[in-house]
Enzyme design. Structure first.
Site, PDB file in Angstrom:
ATOM      1  N   TYR A 177       0.850  -1.201   0.000  1.00 26.54           N
ATOM      2  CA  TYR A 177       0.000   0.000   0.000  1.00 26.54           C
ATOM      3  C   TYR A 177       0.880   1.243   0.000  1.00 26.54           C
ATOM      4  O   TYR A 177       2.062   1.200   0.342  1.00 26.54           O
ATOM      5  CB  TYR A 177      -0.932  -0.005   1.225  1.00 26.54           C
ATOM      6  N   CYS A 178       0.262   2.342  -0.403  1.00 28.49           N
ATOM      7  CA  CYS A 178       0.936   3.650  -0.330  1.00 28.49           C
ATOM      8  C   CYS A 178      -0.152   4.708  -0.097  1.00 28.49           C
ATOM      9  O   CYS A 178      -1.276   4.374   0.250  1.00 28.49           O
ATOM     10  CB  CYS A 178       1.755   3.922  -1.591  1.00 28.49           C
ATOM     11  N   THR A 179       0.164   5.967  -0.297  1.00 30.81           N
ATOM     12  CA  THR A 179      -0.770   7.041   0.037  1.00 30.81           C
ATOM     13  C   THR A 179      -2.060   6.991  -0.779  1.00 30.81           C
ATOM     14  O   THR A 179      -3.154   6.950  -0.238  1.00 30.81           O
ATOM     15  CB  THR A 179      -0.106   8.417  -0.193  1.00 30.81           C
ATOM     16  N   GLY A 217      -2.117   5.043  -3.892  1.00 29.07           N
ATOM     17  CA  GLY A 217      -2.081   3.870  -4.767  1.00 29.07           C
ATOM     18  C   GLY A 217      -1.130   3.939  -5.942  1.00 29.07           C
ATOM     19  O   GLY A 217      -0.819   2.917  -6.559  1.00 29.07           O
ATOM     20  N   ILE A 239      -4.184   4.526   1.060  1.00 32.34           N
ATOM     21  CA  ILE A 239      -4.731   4.818   2.391  1.00 32.34           C
ATOM     22  C   ILE A 239      -5.923   5.775   2.284  1.00 32.34           C
ATOM     23  O   ILE A 239      -6.887   5.664   3.037  1.00 32.34           O
ATOM     24  CB  ILE A 239      -3.636   5.444   3.284  1.00 32.34           C
TER      25      ILE A 239
END
Ligand SMILES: [Zn+2]
Ligand SMILES: [Zn+2]
Length: 343
Positions: A198-200, A202, A227
Site C-alpha cells: 500500500y501507499c498514500t 495507490g 490509504i
C-alpha cells in the site's frame, strides 16, 4: 488564450476567501500512453482554468498524476470533462476527507519525463502488468492471513507518523531504495508468500506491483486507491480500521488524522508527537517532527544554529545564504544529525 496563471498565490488566496465557496480536494492518476504531452497539457489547462480548478498536475508519456482543488459546484462539469477523455473515463477520484478551501492556490500543469519521480529507469517491464487491486474489505482480510507479507511502499517520514498494523516500513528516503530492500528481504518467499502493498493514494503500488511481478513474485496485491481510499471505504461501510495514526499528504495540510494513535515522537525531546513542521530558517527548511513545547523553545527551528540565523534581520539572512547552495540542494526530509531523536 490564457495558458498559464496570471494571479499570484496571494491574490488567489484572497479571491478564494472572498468567494467563500466550498472546494473539494481531489487526486487521481493513470498510467496510459500519451503521445503529444504538450497538446494534452494545454487542453487540460484551458478547460480546468475555465472551471476555476487549482492544483498540481504532472503529464508524461507514461500517464497523468493530478492533485486538484475543484469548486464543489463545478464538480459535475469537471467529471463530465474527464469522462470525455477516453483513458480517463471512470478514473477513480480520491476525494480528501478534510475538505480544505486552500489546498492549492494555483493551477500548474507540467509536462515531465515521468508522472512520479520514482528513479526507476528499468524499461524492461510492462507497467500495465500490475498486481491485483483489493478494496478495504478484502485488504482487511488479506492482512490477517499468516501467509501475507504487508509492505508500506512509502518513505520513512511518511510511515513514521502512521501505518497499518504489522506492516514492514522500510527506513528509506526514496521509493527506489525501498524496491531493492524489500526484494532482498523477501527473496526466498517470491512464490509462497502473498505480497500485499500500500501507499498514500495507490500510484506507487501501480508501478511497484508491476516491478515485483517482473522480478518473479507470484502473488502480488495492492490496496486500490491507497490509504486515502481505504479510509473513505472504512467510514462509508463502517469497516474495522486497521490504520494507526496519520496519513502523510503532499499538500500544505501535511497529514490527515486517521486514528487517534500517536505513534511517533518529537525529534527534539522524544515525547509522543506526530506533527511535521519545516524548520523556520529558510536556508534549512528541514522537515521534522516537533512538539509545541520544543517549537516554543526553539522558535520553530531544528537546531540552535538555525535559531540564531532565523533571529537575524532578513537582509542579513539573505547575505549569509548567498553563494551557499549546499544546505538547500537536497530537499531534506525528516533526518538530521542535529535531531536527538531522529538521525
Ligand atoms: Zn519536543
Ligand atoms: Zn534548521
Amino acid at each position: 488564450m490564457q495558458l498559464y496563471n496570471t494571479l499570484s498565490a496571494k491574490e488567489r488566496e484572497q479571491l478564494i476567501e472572498e468567494a467563500g465557496k466550498e472546494r473539494l480536494t481531489i487526486s487521481f492518476y493513470k498510467y496510459a500512453h500519451i503521445k503529444n504531452t504538450q497538446i494534452f497539457r494545454n487542453h487540460l489547462f484551458i478547460h480546468w482554468n475555465e472551471l476555476d480548478v487549482l492544483g498540481r498536475i504532472y503529464i508524461a508519456h507514461e500517464g497523468i498524476n493530478a492533485q486538484l482543488s475543484v469548486p464543489a459546484e463545478s464538480f459535475g462539469v469537471f467529471k463530465a470533462h474527464l469522462d470525455s477523455i477516453s483513458f480517463l473515463e471512470n478514473v477513480r477520484l480520491n476525494i480528501a476527507i478534510e475538505q480544505d478551501n486552500k489546498s492549492f492556490l494555483k493551477l500548474k500543469v507540467k509536462v515531465r519525463d515521468k508522472i512520479v519521480a520514482d528513479g526507476l529507469n528499468d524499461e524492461t517491464f510492462d507497467v500495465t502488468d500490475k498486481g491485483i487491486h483489493v478494496d478495504a474489505t478484502r485488504f482487511n482480510k488479506l492482512i490477517e492471513d499468516p501467509d501475507t507479507v504487508l509492505v508500506d511502499m512509502r518513505n520513512h517520514y511518511e510511515s513514521e507518523i502512521g501505518h497499518f498494523k504489522n506492516a514492514i516500513t522500510p527506513d528509506v528516503d526514496t521509493f527506489r531504495d525501498s524496491l531493492d530492500i524489500i526484494e532482498a528481504d523477501l527473496a526466498d518467499n517470491k512464490e509462497d508468500k502473498k505480497l500485499v502493498m500500500y501507499c498514500t493514494g495507490g500510484i506507487r503500488c501501480e508501478k511497484a506491483s508491476a516491478y515485483y511481478k517482473h522480478k518473479g513474485f507470484k502473488n502480488v496485491y495492492q490496496l486500490e486507491g491507497g490509504i486515502i481510499e481505504y479510509t473513505r471505504q472504512v467510514k462509508a461501510e463502517q469497516l474495522e480500521n486497521k490504520f494507526m495514526g496519520k496519513n502523510f499528504v503532499f499538500d500544505h495540510r501535511r497529514s490527515e488524522r486517521i486514528s487517534n494513535d500517536v505513534i511517533a515522537n518529537c525529534h527534539q525531546c522524544g515525547k509522543p508527537c506526530d506533527t511535521h513542521v519545516n524548520c523556520a530558517n529558510e536556508a534549512c527548511h528541514l522537515l521534522f517532527i516537533q512538539c509545541a513545547d520544543c517549537a516554543e523553545v526553539m522558535n520553530d527551528c531544528c537546531s540552535d544554529s538555525c535559531k540564531e540565523i532565523n533571529a537575524l534581520p532578513f537582509e542579513e539572512q539573505k547575505r549569509l545564504r548567498k553563494g551557499k547552495h549546499a544546505s538547500n540542494k537536497i530537499f531534506k526530509k525528516g533526518r538530521s544529525e542535529v535531531l536527538k531523536f531522529k538521525k
